[in-house]
Scaffold this active site. Sequence first.
Site, PDB file in Angstrom:
ATOM      1  N   ASP A  30       3.630   9.350  -0.818  1.00 45.17           N
ATOM      2  CA  ASP A  30       2.436   8.604  -0.443  1.00 45.17           C
ATOM      3  C   ASP A  30       2.168   7.542  -1.499  1.00 45.17           C
ATOM      4  OD1 ASP A  30       0.258   7.983   1.117  1.00 45.17           O
ATOM      5  OD2 ASP A  30      -0.398  10.066   1.288  1.00 45.17           O
ATOM      6  N   HIS A  72       0.821  -1.222   0.000  1.00 49.93           N
ATOM      7  CA  HIS A  72       0.000   0.000   0.000  1.00 49.93           C
ATOM      8  C   HIS A  72       0.849   1.264   0.000  1.00 49.93           C
ATOM      9  CE1 HIS A  72      -4.088  -1.716   0.779  1.00 49.93           C
ATOM     10  NE2 HIS A  72      -3.324  -2.765   1.029  1.00 49.93           N
TER      11      HIS A  72
END
Length: 465
Positions: A369, A158
């Site tokens: 991110d 992720h």
Amino acid sequence: MGRLIVVSNRVATPAQTKESAGGLAVAVFGALKGDGGIWFGWSGDVVSESVAHAGPSLVLDGSVTFATIGLTRKDYDQYYRGFSNATLWPVFHYRNDLAHYERDEYAGYRRVNAWLAHKLVNLIRPDDNIWVHDYHLIPFAEALRSESVENRIGFFLHIPFPSPQVLQTIPPHEELVRSLCCYDLIGFQTRNDQLAFHDYIVRNARGEVFEDGESARVEAFGRKLRTGVYRIGVFPDEIAEQAARYENRQHVIDLEQSLEGSKLIMSVDRLDYSKGLVERFHAFEQLLEREPEWRGKVTLVQIAPPTRSDVASYKRIREELEREAGRINGRYSGLDYTPIRYLSQQYDHGELMSLFRESQVGYVTPLHDGMNLVAKEYVAAQNPRDPGVLVLSIFAGAAGELTGALLVNPHDAAGTSEALQRALSMPLAERQARYETNMEALRRNNLGVWRDSFLRDLGNVPKPH
Ligand code: F6P
């Protein structure tokens, strides 16, 4: 037809899967419901050794079993707080300066992976597919293989995958990548992450990579596996419906009244140094400094619930942020105006979506991110007749898809403040055009597409043995 077994560090509760809170939980639960399955992982509790060893505890909800297990204090310290969040997390987010490495913590990380794998073995049937999530569980497939598990095992990362030179700052980097290669399929959020992994395989592990678009065959450490890019998404229409449903609630009315006509910039993040919160405050400060007409006329609401607060670097970022919010407010507040409203609290998902809908700008500027679902949720929550503008960091995975956003480099305070100025003044027609572009991307690649394409590719992997 085999079942699906999902393994993740944290497991949602059955109640959390029922509402549209936490998109991932909804998607994973949707996949599990289909043919039945198991969601296995840490319960989130620190427990005594005897309780931990008695686990997992099983809760059946329809055809889905929630199997959770507690961690002892030592396991929590070494596996979760230590190697996962004080070594892997900072390095994978390019913050080597904040990382520390302890052999004992790494040993604990591997020990907990092996122990969790051992606890899962008895629940696995021969035709199940196993889908493991995130950096906490890199050695999990290797541990299952050493217990003679021959099922297909996929892994989705992720967070970003760092370039080899950055990864090499973790002393056991080679062992980690060797462990990763025990999976049959590895999914990344973006092409950049996949390429960084391939780069390591070719240059550091002397393996081979055969690319076919965004799907690749990898041979390394005596193993054959596949990699792919699976951009995680949201269910945009459900979010739009939720944002509209919460629109007339008291919290929105209260906020609107308190703003007294001032424009609203919204930011929501876990309180994490990777989110660029301090840089974000500084760029907002520059807006007030360079464009005095905005003083008293624009408010930044930053919601940042604390996480991992027992990791030293998280304590420091919290202190720094509180100091900066206080300093900027001291400088630009009036008796009836506070430029930054900083709330270190958790809010209900529906409330957040309605606050997004109420605002003129979504301000999402991480320094690194994997994807950033807040950016996607911001777009989905907008009112199509009067949408807000997304100001988005080029270092969020979402920047590759949300081409209707104003993209900024969060290290460039002047450039970011100009983007804020542009967003606050943007005419309706341009806002609507940008919103439509972004919504199209969200619908094309929603959360169901992410889940289904990963599971389809995992199902197509030849059984390893
Ligand atoms: O997005 C990365 C991630 O670690 C997820 O795996 C996790 O759900 C989220 O951040 C929250 O982190 P934590 O479980 O450490 O509170």
